[in-house]
Design an enzyme around this catalytic site. Structure first.
Site, PDB file in Angstrom:
ATOM      1  N   GLU A  92       0.797  -1.227   0.000  1.00  0.00           N
ATOM      2  CA  GLU A  92       0.000   0.000   0.000  1.00  0.00           C
ATOM      3  C   GLU A  92       0.831   1.280   0.000  1.00  0.00           C
ATOM      4  O   GLU A  92       0.455   2.271  -0.605  1.00  0.00           O
ATOM      5  CB  GLU A  92      -0.939   0.014   1.220  1.00  0.00           C
ATOM      6  CG  GLU A  92      -2.004  -1.073   1.219  1.00  0.00           C
ATOM      7  CD  GLU A  92      -3.072  -0.857   0.161  1.00  0.00           C
ATOM      8  OE1 GLU A  92      -3.162   0.256  -0.373  1.00  0.00           O
ATOM      9  OE2 GLU A  92      -3.809  -1.824  -0.132  1.00  0.00           O
ATOM     10  N   SER A 363     -46.414 -27.791 -10.285  1.00  0.00           N
ATOM     11  CA  SER A 363     -47.639 -27.316 -10.942  1.00  0.00           C
ATOM     12  C   SER A 363     -47.881 -25.820 -10.794  1.00  0.00           C
ATOM     13  O   SER A 363     -48.804 -25.285 -11.420  1.00  0.00           O
ATOM     14  CB  SER A 363     -48.848 -28.084 -10.404  1.00  0.00           C
ATOM     15  OG  SER A 363     -48.787 -29.443 -10.788  1.00  0.00           O
TER      16      SER A 363
END
Length: 688
Positions: A92, A363
């Site tokens: 970093e 269904s």
């Protein structure tokens, strides 16, 4: 003379240039002194914990907030693995201990790289700048933010030591999955404290903050591993570890825990997960802003509906059962999701079965098929023969034989209205093949908005192609609101920490169904509770008919591994799936009716304070009394009559003569019409 004059002018310009340069330098110096003076006067900025994001229900109550107390733990540098500190500095901010908040050389290099690429390809923010940005709670790319960040960075550098800055940064940076700070991240990813991390583990955690979602080993181990190897290489080059340590750490096995040390379930945790996912994915809000940006997120959750849903689940499913569920309820008018349950226990399994699981709808897919049939000329009285039938395909190479539940068949013609109420599978497959197998595929996706594709198979008419609960409930919602397509809505408005509205839902209705045909379908779906349609079997809603105290329309669905019930009243739509995560067969009788019981108990309790409403017929339909067993106009001789709605012009014209004696003449008379309501009843229906 001209040469002398030219030399004099050159000297004059040179003096002016020197004066201008000196003046510029003085101005820069004065500006710098002013900035430093301002920073000193402002004093040390408070290194406060960021604000929590609040989530609100539709009634304005707080249903949740980002729980920083349980996911962020402050630890000193002594309590952090040196390898994690070194890995963070190496990747970093290599010059962290040398600069005063800004790495000028790195900034110049990044600017040059960006210029060459003609886009933003390289970052140059120091640890101090990132810490300032995190504390400042703003990640937009405006000049105002950048200037504020720079001033904040100067104040931090002037008033805090490098040790304090580094410690603060490591305790507040976001590591993904709700973990802030190295201690929370260490516990989440590896189930250990930050001072117990190995070099391999430390390097992996150090790589996450660049892009928490992309480099999370939980979400994408491949990306995380590549990032880890880059950091190990950088640590070797910077002298933090030896080449041998790099090789060993690169090959070291990684075991991910993926659980927070302390996890508390809040109101509707599955619902909240969906909301946070939408904030990140659909609205493009950064992870750290979602979790600690002080947002106010106004959702569609109805806390009363949610409590009812959770209560019903707890009451209806025994503790010792392993069966799971997915549940969603929605407002038909606007698609607002009012309640959602993604499983039995969020603590045990945060997997959201209401929006993530893809299961066979059985269904419950049939109403989508039958709506397409209505569009192609079918009516509630359209008949087909219900008998065991084998269908042959591919020039006789393939055969498909659908079976009814308990292998019961009428052995004779049945109507579409009966086929829905009795869930006749033979009728469904015949319809599917008659209107074309691609019709259901197109209708399900384009009209009803299913995000999973219905395959072009004969069995697809029986719901063998997987679907999500949220999609199926939304499809029925379209029937419930008269044919308007509205996407499921979870968030109505989002405000930032200062009260600015950054998102507001503006759903638009789209009429995708013919309102008359939609009403005809709704009326047929109410038949699952009507025993009048029982000719050779039992209507599928008979088990819960006694518990239903108001008009409902709906459909159940059953496969060997899945049970569904989806239905609606004029005010509310809800759907339930029950089954086992590993798709184990549902064998217990009680479990086969569980979805229906969950659904009716939720609907009854959720609507108990709401007025009882009937489904209002549209102007383009007509109701006539028919013999429900053959679909013909009923006469006085018919022992069973059911008032049935048709689109005007499609109602039957033939009278039923089945119940006349041998020598008896048919008594064809005007079919029964719907009884005219008094004016005050019409006003009541109009109001409610």
């Amino acid at each position: 003379m001209e040469l002398i004059a030219r030399m004099e002018r050159t000297k004059k310009y040179a003096r002016v240039a020197v004066v201008a340069g000196l003046l510029g330098a003085v101005l820069i110096l004065v500006g710098l002194i002013g900035i430093l003076t301002y920073a000193k006067i402002q004093g040390p900025p408070p290194l406060a914990v960021p604000q929590s994001t609040l989530l609100y229900g539709e009634d304005g109550s707080v249903i949740g907030e980002t729980n920083t107390g349980e996911k962020r733990y402050w630890v000193s540098l002594k309590e952090i693995s040196p390898a994690l500190i070194e890995g963070t500095i190496s990747i970093e901010d290599k010059s962290f201990y040398q600069h005063y908040g800004f790495d000028i050389k790195r900034m110049a290099g990044a600017a040059l790289a960006d210029l060459k690429a003609m886009s933003k390809v390289q970052g140059a923010s120091t640890i101090s700048q990132q810490y300032a940005r995190n504390l400042f709670l703003s990640h937009d790319k405006t000049w105002k933010r950048k200037i504020s960040e720079a001033l904040y960075t100067i104040r931090i550098e002037m008033n805090y030591s490098k040790k304090e800055i580094l410690e603060g940064y490591l305790n507040t940076i976001y590591y993904g999955h709700g973990a802030y700070g190295v201690q929370a991240a260490s516990q989440y990813y590896f189930g250990k404290d930050a001072n117990q991390l190995t070099v391999a583990e430390a390097a992996m955690i150090a790589g996450i903050p660049k892009a928490p979602t992309y480099y999370s080993p939980v979400a994408n181990m491949e990306n995380a591993k590549k990032r880890q190897e880059l950091i190990l290489q950088s640590m070797t080059e910077d002298g933090f570890i030896t080449k041998e340590q790099q090789v060993v750490s690169k090959a070291a096995p990684i075991t991910i825990t993926g659980e927070h040390a302390h996890h508390k379930a809040e109101t509707a945790p599955y619902f909240q997960d969906v909301v946070k996912s939408i904030l990140r994915s659909d609205l493009g809000i950064e992870d750290r802003t979602v979790e600690m940006g002080g947002l106010k997120v106004y959702t569609t959750l109805n806390p009363d509906h949610q409590k009812v849903a959770e209560k019903v689940v707890k009451e209806q499913i025994p503790d010792e059962s392993d069966i799971q569920l997915g549940f969603v309820s929605m407002n038909p008018k606007n698609g607002h999701v009012t309640a959602l349950v993604g499983g039995r226990s969020y603590e045990e399994s945060p997997f959201n079965r209401a929006v993530q699981a893809i299961r066979q709808p059985g269904s419950t897919i049939k109403p989508l098929l039958y709506y397409s049939a209505l569009e192609q000329g079918f009516t509630p009285s359209t008949t087909m023969k219900s008998e065991l039938t084998s269908f042959t395909f591919d020039d006789g190479k393939a055969k498909y034989t659908p079976h009814n539940y308990n292998n019961k068949y009428a052995g004779d013609d049945i109507t579409l209205a009966q086929a829905i109420a009795l869930s006749d599978n033979v009728y469904a497959v015949k319809t599917h093949l008659f209107i074309g197998q691609d019709t259901l595929t197109k209708t399900a996706q384009d009209t009803f908005g299913l995000t999973t594709k219905v395959k072009k198979y004969p069995s697809s008419a029986l719901g063998t192609s997987g679907a999500r609960v949220i999609d199926m409930v939304n499809a029925y919602n379209i029937f419930a609101n008269g044919g308007y397509k509205v996407k499921p809505v979870f968030i109505t408005r989002v405000e930032d920490w200062s009260g600015n509205v950054i998102y507001e839902n503006k759903s638009e209705k789209e009429q995708v169904l013919d309102p008359d045909q939609a009403y005809v379908m709704t009326h047929m779906l109410s038949g699952i509770f009507d025993p009048k349609l029982n000719d050779y079997s039992t209507v599928t809603g008979i088990q819960i008919r006694k518990d239903a105290t108001r008009p409902y329309a709906g459909k159940s669905g059953t496969t060997n591994t899945d049970n569904w019930m989806i239905g609606y009243s004029p005010q509310l739509t809800a759907g339930v799936w029950t089954g086992y995560d590993k798709e184990k067969e549902i064998s217990l009788v009680d479990d086969k009716y569980l979805a229906k019981k969950l659904w009716v108990n939720f609907m009854e309790e959720a609507l108990k304070d709401e007025p009882v409403k009937n489904f209002k017929p549209t102007k383009g339909v007509v109701g006539v009394a028919v013999n429900p067993h053959n679909g013909k106009l009923a006469t006085e001789d018919c022992p069973v009559q059911r008032f049935t709605y048709f689109v005007k012009g499609t109602e039957p014209t033939e009278y039923c003569h089945e119940h006349l004696g041998e020598n008896e003449a048919p008594k064809e008379k005007t079919p029964m019409k719907k009884e005219e309501k008094p004016w005050y009843e019409k006003v009541k229906d109009w109001i409610f």
